[in-house]
Write an enzyme that holds these catalytic residues in place. Structure first.
Site, PDB file in Angstrom:
ATOM      1  CG  ASP A   1      37.463  29.422  34.380  1.00 44.02           C
ATOM      2  OD1 ASP A   1      38.414  29.281  33.408  1.00 44.02           O
ATOM      3  OD2 ASP A   1      37.195  30.613  34.855  1.00 44.02           O
TER       4      ASP A   1
ATOM      5  CG  ASN B   1      32.084  40.803  37.598  1.00 46.57           C
ATOM      6  OD1 ASN B   1      32.939  40.349  37.753  1.00 46.57           O
ATOM      7  ND2 ASN B   1      30.932  40.108  37.108  1.00 46.57           N
TER       8      ASN B   1
ATOM      9  CG  HIS C   1      34.623  37.370  37.055  1.00 46.45           C
ATOM     10  ND1 HIS C   1      33.627  37.874  36.097  1.00 46.45           N
ATOM     11  CD2 HIS C   1      35.734  37.005  36.464  1.00 46.45           C
ATOM     12  CE1 HIS C   1      34.527  37.763  34.932  1.00 46.45           C
ATOM     13  NE2 HIS C   1      35.608  37.158  35.073  1.00 46.45           N
TER      14      HIS C   1
ATOM     15  CD  GLU D   1      30.160  36.448  36.857  1.00 49.09           C
ATOM     16  OE1 GLU D   1      30.684  37.453  37.152  1.00 49.09           O
ATOM     17  OE2 GLU D   1      30.002  35.951  35.363  1.00 49.09           O
TER      18      GLU D   1
END
Ligand code: F6R
Length: 248
Positions: free
Chosen positions: A72, A140, A142, A147
Site C-alpha cells: 500500500d 482493528n 486490518h 479496513e
C-alpha cells in the site's frame, strides 16, 4: 480456533519474532533466486528488514533477481516525502541490499488518475503472484489498508482511512494526526489471498484483540484478517503479548 492451514508460532518478544520471520524469508530467498516477495511497511517489519540487511552484508545473500510488490501507499505522497511508503521501503530495506530498482513495485500514491492506478496495480499483481506476502495487522484487524467492512473479493482500491488507523499512524508524522493523509491505495484482500503463502507478524498487547479475532473468531468482513483462516498456507509469528488473549 486456528485451522490446520495456519501455523502459529509464539515467541517471547519482538526480537525473537523478527528473527523467526527472518528465517522464513531467508529460506524463500535462498531456494528461489527470483522469488516474488510481497512486502509491508509499518513498525512491525523493521526488525525483519534489519536482519535481511545484516545477512546481505555479512553472508552475501543476494536479491539481484528478487522482485517485490508492496501492499500500500498513502494517496498524495511520493518518494520525496519521508512519510511515504516508497521512501520507507528504500530507507529500511531496498537501499541496503542489492535489489534491482526495476524489480521493486509499489502502488503510486501520486498517480494522476487513481482509478487507473488501481487497475494497473491489480493487473501487475495478477502477473506477479507473490511467493510470500508479508503482513502486519492493524489493531482493528486490518490487513494492508483494508479496513473492517472491506469486501473479501476486493482488488486494489482507494480507502478512506478510519480515524483509529490515522491515530495509530500519527506517531510517524512530525505534525501529528493533521498531517496523516485521509486516503490510501491498497492491495485488495483478493490480491493478498492470491499469494502462495502468507507470513503475518505482530507484537505487543495492542494487537492481542485483533490476533484473537483473526485466529479464533468467525471469518467475517468485520475482521479483515480473519479471511486468512481460509488460505491454504499461513504462518503467524507473534510475541507473548500479542498472543495473550488466545484461548489455546
Ligand atoms: C503496512 C500495512 C498495515 C500495517 C498495520 C500494522 O504496509 O499495510 O496493514 O501492517 O497497520 O502496522 P504496525 O506494524 O505499524 O503496527
Amino acid at each position: 480456533m486456528a485451522e490446520a492451514n495456519i501455523t502459529v508460532i509464539i515467541k517471547r518478544n519482538y526480537e525473537e519474532v523478527s528473527a523467526e520471520a527472518f528465517r522464513y524469508m531467508k529460506e524463500i530467498v535462498e531456494n528461489k533466486k527470483d522469488a516474488i516477495l510481497g512486502l509491508a511497511t509499518g513498525s512491525t517489519p523493521i526488525g525483519l528488514y534489519k536482519k535481511m540487511i545484516e545477512d546481505h552484508k555479512n553472508n552475501g545473500t543476494s536479491y539481484k533477481d528478487i522482485k517485490t510488490v508492496n501492499l500500500d501507499e498513502y494517496v498524495g505522497l511520493g518518494a520525496e516525502s519521508d512519510q511515504s511508503y516508497v521512501y520507507f521501503m528504500h530507507d529500511n530495506l531496498f537501499d541496503h541490499i542489492d535489489i534491482n530498482e526495476s524489480n521493486v513495485n509499489l502502488p503510486n500514491g501520486k498517480a494522476e488518475d487513481m482509478d487507473k492506478e488501481c487497475e494497473r496495480y491489480t493487473a501487475l499483481l495478477n502477473d506477479m503472484r507473490q511467493d510470500v506476502q508479508l503482513l502486519g495487522i492493524g489493531a482493528n484487524g486490518h490487513i494492508g489498508f483494508n479496513e473492517p467492512g472491506t469486501p473479501f473479493d476486493s482488488t486494489t482500491n482507494i480507502v478512506k482511512l478510519k480515524e483509529k488507523t490515522r491515530m495509530d499512524n500519527a506517531r510517524f508524522f512530525d505534525g501529528g494526526i493533521d498531517e496523516v493523509p485521509t486516503h490510501a491505495i491498497t492491495m485488495g484482500i483478493k490480491n493478498v489471498m492470491n499469494a502462495k503463502s502468507i507470513l503475518l507478524i505482530a507484537n505487543g498487547e495492542n494487537k492481542a484483540d485483533a490476533i484473537k479475532a483473526m485466529l479464533e473468531g468467525e471469518v467475517s468482513e468485520e475482521c479483515p484478517a480473519s479471511i486468512l483462516q481460509t488460505h491454504p498456507n499461513v504462518v503467524v509469528i507473534i510475541d507473548d503479548a500479542a498472543a495473550s488473549k488466545l484461548t489455546k
